[in-house]
Design an enzyme around this catalytic site. Structure first.
Site, PDB file in Angstrom:
ATOM      1  N   HIS A 134       0.771  -1.337   0.066  1.00  0.00           N
ATOM      2  CA  HIS A 134      -0.015  -0.204  -0.045  1.00  0.00           C
ATOM      3  C   HIS A 134       0.893   1.166  -0.208  1.00  0.00           C
ATOM      4  CE1 HIS A 134       0.823   0.540   4.332  1.00  0.00           C
ATOM      5  NE2 HIS A 134       0.751  -0.770   4.453  1.00  0.00           N
ATOM      6  N   ASP A 135       0.339   2.180  -0.778  1.00  0.00           N
ATOM      7  CA  ASP A 135       0.916   3.761  -0.976  1.00  0.00           C
ATOM      8  C   ASP A 135       2.340   3.761  -1.503  1.00  0.00           C
ATOM      9  OD1 ASP A 135      -1.355   5.034   0.897  1.00  0.00           O
ATOM     10  OD2 ASP A 135      -0.599   3.542   2.431  1.00  0.00           O
ATOM     11  N   GLY A 159       5.229  -1.053   2.712  1.00  0.00           N
ATOM     12  CA  GLY A 159       4.202   0.215   2.494  1.00  0.00           C
ATOM     13  C   GLY A 159       5.034   1.430   2.467  1.00  0.00           C
TER      14      GLY A 159
END
Length: 262
Positions: A121-122, A139
């Site tokens: 994520h991200d 992340g």
């Protein structure tokens, strides 16, 4: 649509360009958009709020757009955005973002992403990046343009890897890697400039020579980081042909929050 296999499951609301191809048993979610001439292989699962551009080749068994592996995630409609002309090999897993960051995981253009790569994520991955088999980005990792990350290499969350850098096989990247550097190992060590990569990308002899001086100032003369940055600023003034390269290096080092690999 003749180029969507009869066994593929396409949720109502999905937007698939008429020139895209979807293979057998693929599953496409309701909030997915797939651009022109993109190929989705057999048994792929593409879900979440995922936008995929044109001319990508996604091989079989990839999982793109699944919820982030973050216990704070509460079902927010975060996104995965994939650019154009990417090769995404078998069993890759890319997750959507979280509201604790920008709410978006972003992959740029012309990337070569080998089997079993995980992009959490991200993350933000630039353009013309190579991620070898089993490379793993935790992340919030940022990867600059034309970076190479070797197989079985893990990148710690919130770490950044600057443009034109290279991380060798099975490395543990737990600090920021400045642009143009070659690193490997566990613990991570800077081995020198990514000279072969710079030559292949058309860097002139003058630019490479200036970057060699920059490397020595940052890593070989025992200077504090502050003193090295000051010396690099002077170097950029005396080597106008490499001013942009040295500025990129200085800005990256000055902005590092995890500290740079040294």
């Amino acid at each position: 649509m003749s180029n969507i296999h009869s066994t593929a499951i396409i949720a109502p609301g999905a937007e698939i360009d008429p020139s895209a191809t979807v293979g057998p048993y693929a599953l496409i979610g309701a909030h997915v958009r797939i651009g022109a001439r993109t190929t989705v292989g057999a048994h792929c699962v593409i879900e979440g709020h995922t936008c995929i551009g044109a001319d990508n080749h996604i091989f079989q068994f990839a999982s793109l757009g699944a919820a982030p592996q973050d216990k704070k995630y509460a079902g927010e409609p975060t996104r995965l955005v994939i650019g154009e002309r990417n090769t995404i090999r078998e069993f890759c897993t890319f997750n959507t973002g979280t509201v604790q960051d920008q709410g978006e995981t972003r992959i740029g253009d012309d990337n070569w992403i080998m089997a079993y790569v995980h992009i959490a994520h991200d993350c933000v991955v630039g353009n013309q990046v190579i991620l070898a088999n089993n490379a793993t980005l935790a992340g919030h990792v940022h990867v600059g343009d034309q970076v190479i990350i070797g197989g079985l290499t893990g990148v710690h969350q919130f770490s950044k890897i600057g443009a034109h850098a290279m991380a060798g096989f099975a490395s543990h990247v737990s600090q920021d890697v400045p642009p143009f550097m070659m690193v490997d190992g566990n613990p991570l060590a800077v081995r020198g400039l990514n000279l072969e990569g710079l030559r292949r990308r058309g860097f002139s002899a003058q630019r490479v020579a200036a970057l060699k001086q920059a490397y020595r100032l940052l890593y070989r003369q025992g200077l504090t980081l502050e003193a090295a940055l000051s010396a690099l600023a002077e170097l950029s003034q005396s080597h106008p042909e490499a001013e942009g390269d040295i500025t990129l290096l200085c800005d990256f080092v000055a902005a590092s929050r995890r500290g740079i690999a040294r």
